[in-house]
Enzyme design. Structure first.
Site, mmCIF file in Angstrom:
data_model
loop_
_atom_site.group_PDB
_atom_site.id
_atom_site.type_symbol
_atom_site.label_atom_id
_atom_site.label_comp_id
_atom_site.label_asym_id
_atom_site.label_seq_id
_atom_site.Cartn_x
_atom_site.Cartn_y
_atom_site.Cartn_z
ATOM 1 N N TRP A 103 0.822 -1.209 0.000
ATOM 2 C CA TRP A 103 0.000 0.000 0.000
ATOM 3 C C TRP A 103 0.855 1.258 0.000
ATOM 4 O O TRP A 103 0.529 2.240 -0.678
ATOM 5 C CB TRP A 103 -1.010 -0.004 1.144
ATOM 6 C CG TRP A 103 -2.096 -0.997 0.887
ATOM 7 C CD1 TRP A 103 -2.368 -2.136 1.588
ATOM 8 C CD2 TRP A 103 -3.059 -0.971 -0.196
ATOM 9 N NE1 TRP A 103 -3.437 -2.804 1.024
ATOM 10 C CE2 TRP A 103 -3.877 -2.116 -0.075
ATOM 11 C CE3 TRP A 103 -3.307 -0.100 -1.247
ATOM 12 C CZ2 TRP A 103 -4.924 -2.406 -0.963
ATOM 13 C CZ3 TRP A 103 -4.340 -0.378 -2.136
ATOM 14 C CH2 TRP A 103 -5.127 -1.515 -1.985
ATOM 15 N N ASP A 173 -1.915 6.648 6.221
ATOM 16 C CA ASP A 173 -2.970 5.818 5.660
ATOM 17 C C ASP A 173 -3.323 4.795 6.748
ATOM 18 O O ASP A 173 -2.540 3.895 7.029
ATOM 19 C CB ASP A 173 -2.448 5.123 4.396
ATOM 20 C CG ASP A 173 -3.456 4.139 3.810
ATOM 21 O OD1 ASP A 173 -4.561 3.974 4.377
ATOM 22 O OD2 ASP A 173 -3.140 3.523 2.767
ATOM 23 N N LYS A 197 -12.771 -1.649 6.035
ATOM 24 C CA LYS A 197 -12.074 -2.623 6.878
ATOM 25 C C LYS A 197 -12.511 -2.504 8.332
ATOM 26 O O LYS A 197 -12.901 -3.487 8.935
ATOM 27 C CB LYS A 197 -10.567 -2.465 6.732
ATOM 28 C CG LYS A 197 -10.069 -3.103 5.435
ATOM 29 C CD LYS A 197 -9.058 -2.318 4.695
ATOM 30 C CE LYS A 197 -8.887 -2.879 3.291
ATOM 31 N NZ LYS A 197 -8.137 -1.983 2.426
HETATM 32 C C1 LIG Z 1 -7.546 -1.431 1.418
HETATM 33 C C2 LIG Z 1 -6.470 -0.435 1.561
HETATM 34 C C3 LIG Z 1 -6.356 0.653 0.680
HETATM 35 C C4 LIG Z 1 -7.266 0.831 -0.519
HETATM 36 O O1 LIG Z 1 -8.494 1.270 -0.151
HETATM 37 P P1 LIG Z 1 -9.641 1.588 -1.230
HETATM 38 O O2 LIG Z 1 -10.695 2.176 -0.373
HETATM 39 O O3 LIG Z 1 -10.014 0.276 -1.867
HETATM 40 O O4 LIG Z 1 -9.091 2.534 -2.229
HETATM 41 C C5 LIG Z 1 -5.355 1.572 0.902
HETATM 42 N N1 LIG Z 1 -4.509 1.443 1.944
HETATM 43 C C6 LIG Z 1 -4.575 0.416 2.793
HETATM 44 C C7 LIG Z 1 -3.616 0.328 3.930
HETATM 45 C C8 LIG Z 1 -5.563 -0.555 2.628
HETATM 46 O O5 LIG Z 1 -5.636 -1.583 3.492
#
Ligand SMILES: *Cc1c(COP(=O)(O)O)cnc(C)c1O
Length: 362
Positions: A103, A173, A197
């Site tokens: 990521w 993030d 998540k």
């Molecule tokens: C799932 C995830 C993303 C992507 O998220 P989207 O909402 O599908 O764009 C980005 N960063 C991390 C750490 C993730 O787990």
């Protein structure tokens, strides 16, 4: 009611059963409105109440100081990979990225499309099995920000402590670990997370941004991609993803009724200890992917002796009601995602299954 699966999906992921039931109850007629929340105006008093309450709950549970905005945006965390540099980069002021896995890599790739970037640290030399120590991080002079990935969902690593970046804004993030543990929000300039998540269903992305960073963007940034547009309009500049925000509202109330984020953290530790303990006591039958000091409390990644055995593990687990244990296609192996809403019972069942599987094939 049909049997609920032991859901270890990486995202979208398990939601609390209580939340689903409550949404079901209110689905056709929201609080006597004669319609669902999906069918009402986002300018209505009833929707606005939910919208504002969701932001307040987020502030309360995560301890967000008053000088931060809480935004509800669309486009997922992936859009934030671009929106962040679009708003924060300036000529001669690079975005510095801490490279820790899949990521972080995607975040950097997008930023490179927008402007100048730098690498502040990388654990690629250790195949991304750990997070860097604060002492490894080099922040370039005049950096616009330092970006980190709080929990690498695919590799199964998580920061135990966040680096101190001084006056350079720290951006995180937190898509896969927001509200899984208490965080000192004042240490960050920006925190963003896709909801699917730990916060609710897909469709909404939460952005927590310090006032000064949301104040202005370079000329030419489209209206919808400016933080200031959404900050000024309390995320109601255009139609927000109202149903997803409503679901986040219910999830936040569920966290609150569970004792808040500190209690959730304890539960997450207990849940993942069950699985890590099986790995550690297996004498090498199971091998944890992450360095123990960087082990994630959200995504437990592990391997077996060979791929055939891993396939067998997935197949037999599915027959026993487990879902989502196959590792990400890019890294293979096995992964159990144990987000806030994954019950202790699911983790206990997995630990038991792992012991039984080892007894048969070990
Ligand atoms: C799932 C995830 C993303 C992507 O998220 P989207 O909402 O599908 O764009 C980005 N960063 C991390 C750490 C993730 O787990």
């Amino acid at each position: 009611m049909t049997q609920r699966a032991y859901n270890f999906n990486a995202g979208p992921a398990a939601l609390p059963l209580d939340v689903l039931k409550q949404a079901q109850e209110q689905f056709v007629d929201f609080n006597g409105a004669g319609m669902s929340i999906m069918e009402m105006s986002h300018r209505s008093a009833q929707y606005e109440q939910v919208h504002e309450e969701t932001a307040s709950l987020m502030r309360e549970l995560f301890g967000i100081p008053d000088n931060y905005h809480v935004l509800f945006l669309q486009g997922g965390a992936s859009t934030q990979f671009a929106m962040l540099p679009m708003n924060l980069l300036r000529p001669g002021r690079p975005g510095a990225y801490i490279m820790t896995g899949s990521w972080a890599d995607k975040a950097l790739k997008e930023a490179k499309l927008i402007g100048e970037t730098a690498i502040a640290a990388s654990t690629e030399g250790d195949r991304f099995t750990r997070m860097p120590d604060p002492s490894e991080i080099r922040i370039p002079e005049h950096a616009a920000y330092v970006h980190l990935t709080s929990n690498e969902t695919i590799e199964g690593t998580q920061y135990a402590v966040y680096p101190d970046t001084g006056s350079v804004p720290l951006v995180a993030d937190m898509s896969s670990d927001i509200l899984s543990r208490p965080v000192d929000v004042s240490q960050f300039g920006v925190i963003y997370a896709g909801a699917q998540k730990n916060l609710g269903p897909s469709g909404v992305t939460v952005v927590i941004i310090r006032d000064d960073l949301a104040a202005e963007s370079p000329e030419g940034v489209p209206t919808m991609l400016r933080y200031s547009t959404h900050a000024k309009n309390r995320s109601l500049y255009n139609t927000p993803p109202s149903f997803s925000i409503y679901m986040v509202n219910l999830v936040l109330k569920w966290i609150k009724s569970n004792g808040g984020v500190a209690a959730i953290e304890r539960q997450n530790r207990e849940k993942t200890d069950l699985i890590y303990n099986v790995i550690d006591a297996s004498g090498g039958f199971y091998r944890g992917v992450a360095h123990p000091a960087s082990r994630s409390r959200m995504n437990v990644t592990f391997r077996l002796g060979d791929e055939e055995l891993e396939k067998k593990f997935v197949k037999e687990s599915e027959a026993e009601g487990f879902v989502g244990l196959k590792g990400h296609r890019s890294v293979g192996g096995l992964r159990a995602s144990t987000y806030n809403a994954v019950p202790y019972e699911s983790c206990k069942a997995l630990a038991d299954f792992m012991n039984e599987f080892m007894r048969r094939y070990g």
